[in-house]
Design an enzyme around this catalytic site. Structure first.
Site, PDB file in Angstrom:
ATOM      1  N   ASP A 137       1.305 -41.851  33.711  1.00  0.00           N
ATOM      2  CA  ASP A 137       2.539 -41.384  33.082  1.00  0.00           C
ATOM      3  C   ASP A 137       3.582 -42.484  33.172  1.00  0.00           C
ATOM      4  O   ASP A 137       3.615 -43.241  34.154  1.00  0.00           O
ATOM      5  CB  ASP A 137       3.069 -40.112  33.747  1.00  0.00           C
ATOM      6  CG  ASP A 137       3.953 -39.305  32.799  1.00  0.00           C
ATOM      7  OD1 ASP A 137       3.426 -38.388  32.136  1.00  0.00           O
ATOM      8  OD2 ASP A 137       5.154 -39.607  32.711  1.00  0.00           O
ATOM      9  N   ASP A 266      -2.267 -35.356  26.116  1.00  0.00           N
ATOM     10  CA  ASP A 266      -1.291 -34.292  25.869  1.00  0.00           C
ATOM     11  C   ASP A 266       0.040 -34.993  25.630  1.00  0.00           C
ATOM     12  O   ASP A 266       0.838 -35.171  26.541  1.00  0.00           O
ATOM     13  CB  ASP A 266      -1.226 -33.341  27.074  1.00  0.00           C
ATOM     14  CG  ASP A 266      -0.344 -32.139  26.809  1.00  0.00           C
ATOM     15  OD1 ASP A 266      -0.414 -31.581  25.692  1.00  0.00           O
ATOM     16  OD2 ASP A 266       0.433 -31.761  27.701  1.00  0.00           O
ATOM     17  N   CYS A 328       2.744 -29.695  22.357  1.00  0.00           N
ATOM     18  CA  CYS A 328       3.359 -28.369  22.327  1.00  0.00           C
ATOM     19  C   CYS A 328       4.417 -28.303  21.224  1.00  0.00           C
ATOM     20  O   CYS A 328       5.370 -27.547  21.299  1.00  0.00           O
ATOM     21  CB  CYS A 328       3.940 -27.983  23.682  1.00  0.00           C
ATOM     22  SG  CYS A 328       5.225 -29.062  24.300  1.00  0.00           S
TER      23      CYS A 328
END
Length: 393
Positions: A137, A266, A328
């Site tokens: 990340d 993601d 999302c």
């Protein structure tokens, strides 16, 4: 019970929804969408005890093994079950994205946008102590939260975490290529080899960290630096290797044979599919929604980033490996458009049917074989999921 939101959505956001053919009614209520938890494998016999503690029945999610739903107003953070790692919060749609990866014990898995860590924990559970997980990340403080989760749930043994830009990250599992490692070992090598990870830092390391903090541009510089290893487990394929071995850049041919078996991307997105996220702007202020979600330049930059993340994740995948791309966001631009461009650019990528999804409460995306979780119909957070196989070249 949380009450239905009565605060009207701002006109700019309604325009955004209209432009993307999205129904604003999905943001109307908070009390219709349950919260979800995953029970750590091995604690199935403790369900009644957990229910008694949180004073609420855990309803099994019939279409997703190990998942339970509960009313959105139930607090679990203070419970012993949560504190001791028997349960952890993760939306069912996110669990579905991990399930689509078809993780098997022994796989080497890359989670390219790992924070805040719930999906990472689920991947580790599915590996059952065999294989490895590499979490990446760009945000150091968010990845530190991942590290805390792994330690809390005693799941860090086969994990390593790197602060790095997922669009340029280029490290493969070290223990996969260990056969090709030279047997010749110098004294310098033996001193340099990484020992078991500890959170305690030497005086030199603390001094170095203090100097780094004085640099106001440290976060920006991090994006251009080599990946920073902030955690590794005893069986993560790091202990016993030198830093140069861990950070060695693989050739393209090596990636096909020694890349990751599974990659989850993601990707960073506008989060407009998360009802709870959008509703936070009621307290944060709708002006910040304009900057974080609606700004056209930011959205354009995001789609470029999403394609780069997907492309790099696929590059790090071995032949025959599987990649899952998810966001999302409910917009076509951040989902189907990215997938379409990616398929045009990568002849070795083949979109796959998600076999496990036959009983899932989702619908097909605009591209066949892609899936969409609709917050209203699925009773989950909104999520787009696409699964790819890497064909032999």
């Amino acid at each position: 019970m949380e009450e239905t939101s009565t605060s009207p959505l701002p006109a700019a956001f309604l325009d955004f929804l209209k432009e993307n053919d999205l129904d604003p009614s999905i943001y109307a209520a908070t009390d219709s969408t349950p919260r979800y938890v995953r029970l750590k494998p091995g604690y199935e016999a403790d369900v009644e005890e957990i229910e008694a503690e949180i004073k609420c029945k855990l309803e099994k999610v019939s279409w997703l093994p190990g998942f339970y739903s509960l009313p959105p107003d139930v607090q679990i953070a203070g419970s012993q079950a949560y504190k001791t790692g028997k349960i952890y919060g993760i939306d069912a749609a996110s669990g579905a994205a991990v399930t689509a990866l078809d993780v098997s014990p022994g796989n080497h898995v890359l989670d390219l946008c790992a924070a805040p860590g719930a999906k990472l924990c689920m991947i580790v559970d599915l590996l059952d102590g065999l294989g490895s997980v590499t979490g990446v990340d760009v945000s150091q403080h968010r990845l530190a939260a991942c590290r805390t989760m792994l330690q809390k749930y005693a799941l860090g043994d086969i994990c390593r975490l790197f602060v790095a830009n997922g669009a340029t990250f280029s490290l493969i599992p070290v223990n996969v290529t260990s056969e090709s490692r030279s047997d010749e070992s110098t004294l310098e090598d033996s001193v340099d080899r990484l020992k078991e990870w500890t959170s305690r830092k030497s005086w030199k390391e603390r001094k170095k960290a203090a100097i780094a903090k004085q640099n106001a541009a440290a976060e920006l510089v991090q994006r251009c630096q080599e990946p920073e290893l902030i955690f590794y487990g005893l069986k993560s394929g790091v202990v016993g290797f030198t830093k140069s071995e861990i950070y060695r850049s693989p050739s393209e041919s090596e990636l096909l044979s020694y890349g990751y078996d599974r990659v989850l991307v993601d990707a960073e997105c506008t989060h407009d599919g998360s009802i709870k996220h959008i509703q936070k702007f009621e307290s944060w202020g709708w002006t910040s929604l304009q900057r974080r979600v609606l700004d056209a330049e930011r959205t354009d930059n995001l789609t470029v980033l999403q394609l780069r993340l997907l492309t790099n994740g696929f590059r790090l995948l071995k032949s025959g490996g599987i990649l899952v791309y998810s966001t999302c966001s409910l917009t076509v631009a951040q989902n189907e458009d990215v997938v379409e461009q990616f398929l045009k650019d990568n002849a070795s990528a083949e979109l796959q049917e998600i076999e496990a999804a036959r009983n899932w409460p989702c619908k097909s995306g605009r591209i066949p074989k892609t899936l969409r979780f609709d917050p209203w119909a699925s009773q989950t957070s909104g999520l787009f999921v696409a699964k790819f196989l890497k064909l032999a070249e």
